[in-house]
Enzyme design. Sequence first.
Site, short mmCIF file in Angstrom:
data_model
loop_
_atom_site.label_atom_id
_atom_site.label_comp_id
_atom_site.label_asym_id
_atom_site.label_seq_id
_atom_site.Cartn_x
_atom_site.Cartn_y
_atom_site.Cartn_z
NE ARG A 139 41.83 -25.03 -4.05
CZ ARG A 139 42.89 -25.20 -3.27
NH1 ARG A 139 44.07 -25.44 -3.81
NH2 ARG A 139 42.77 -25.13 -1.97
NE ARG A 146 44.82 -29.59 -0.80
CZ ARG A 146 44.01 -28.74 -0.16
NH1 ARG A 146 44.21 -28.49 1.12
NH2 ARG A 146 43.03 -28.16 -0.80
CE LYS A 163 39.37 -21.84 4.33
NZ LYS A 163 39.96 -21.47 3.06
NE ARG A 202 35.87 -23.92 -0.07
CZ ARG A 202 36.84 -24.56 0.58
NH1 ARG A 202 36.54 -25.38 1.54
NH2 ARG A 202 38.08 -24.35 0.25
NE ARG A 209 47.73 -26.26 0.68
CZ ARG A 209 46.49 -25.84 0.86
NH1 ARG A 209 46.14 -25.28 1.99
NH2 ARG A 209 45.59 -25.96 -0.10
P1 AMP Z 1 40.09 -27.11 1.24
O1 AMP Z 1 40.99 -28.14 1.79
O2 AMP Z 1 39.24 -26.45 2.29
O3 AMP Z 1 40.82 -26.09 0.39
O4 AMP Z 1 39.04 -27.85 0.26
C1 AMP Z 1 39.52 -28.56 -0.86
C2 AMP Z 1 38.41 -28.77 -1.87
O5 AMP Z 1 37.33 -29.53 -1.29
C3 AMP Z 1 37.73 -27.50 -2.39
O6 AMP Z 1 38.47 -26.88 -3.44
C4 AMP Z 1 36.40 -28.06 -2.89
O7 AMP Z 1 36.54 -28.77 -4.09
C5 AMP Z 1 36.07 -29.08 -1.79
N1 AMP Z 1 35.34 -28.46 -0.68
C6 AMP Z 1 35.79 -28.26 0.59
N2 AMP Z 1 34.86 -27.67 1.34
C7 AMP Z 1 33.78 -27.48 0.55
C8 AMP Z 1 32.50 -26.88 0.74
N3 AMP Z 1 32.12 -26.36 1.92
N4 AMP Z 1 31.65 -26.86 -0.32
C9 AMP Z 1 31.99 -27.39 -1.51
N5 AMP Z 1 33.19 -27.94 -1.77
C10 AMP Z 1 34.08 -27.99 -0.75
#
Ligand code: AMP
Length: 213
Positions: A167, A156, A9, A84, A123
């Site tokens: 996740r 990360r 994404k 989300r 990653r």
């Molecule tokens: P990402 O980089 O999009 O994979 O996001 C990393 C982490 O940030 C996720 O695993 C959540 O812990 C938090 N996070 C990101 N976006 C959201 C969201 N829309 N709602 C809740 N937690 C989020």
Amino acid sequence: MLGAPGVGKGTQASLLAQGQGVPHISAGDILRQEMKSETNLGREAKSFVNQGKLVPDELIINIIKNTINGRNYQKGFILDGFPRTIVQAKALDSLLQELGKKIDVAININVSNDEIVKRLSGRRVCENCKENFHIEFKAPRVMNKCDRCGGRLVIRDDDKPETIKNRLEVYKNMTEPLIDYYEKKGLLENVSGNKSILEIKRDIEEVIRKKGQ
Ligand code: AMP
């Protein structure tokens, strides 16, 4: 931009944003920035993010509101990692309505679970400019060094194996229902993520081109 963690994404949102000349708003990047700067928000988010849990809806909804509100995004923007949950999706609908904007398309990138685990564990992210790499699929020119800014590439915290499992489970329970939500609104477009980065990019551009007709 919808899809499980690791489907690409962020990579596709970033390419699309560059191609369309619009901002890329990544919920995860904003949270990581807040965590790095050790703001109150960042401190609040940290334990959720590092365990692979979602941060509370209210917290992320406020962040996105503050990011979008008051900015003159004439040509629109690409949302990556938000919404989300259904609560977030409904909050986004209200916010856009207030701003007189609407969602043009919800692109869902599909990839099998096995492939996702492979992708996430390989990653690497630039700790400086946040550009994503992958040791197999998008290797940097120099090992552990960012092609774009020369920054150090790191794993990360939430890409560790146990957290990846969490996740994916959280995705299934909380985020997957959004596919139905946007399908019912007639906004959903599915794109296969089992292709090269450039092929997926082309497929997404094709979807957007058709939508614009
Ligand atoms: P990402 O980089 O999009 O994979 O996001 C990393 C982490 O940030 C996720 O695993 C959540 O812990 C938090 N996070 C990101 N976006 C959201 C969201 N829309 N709602 C809740 N937690 C989020």
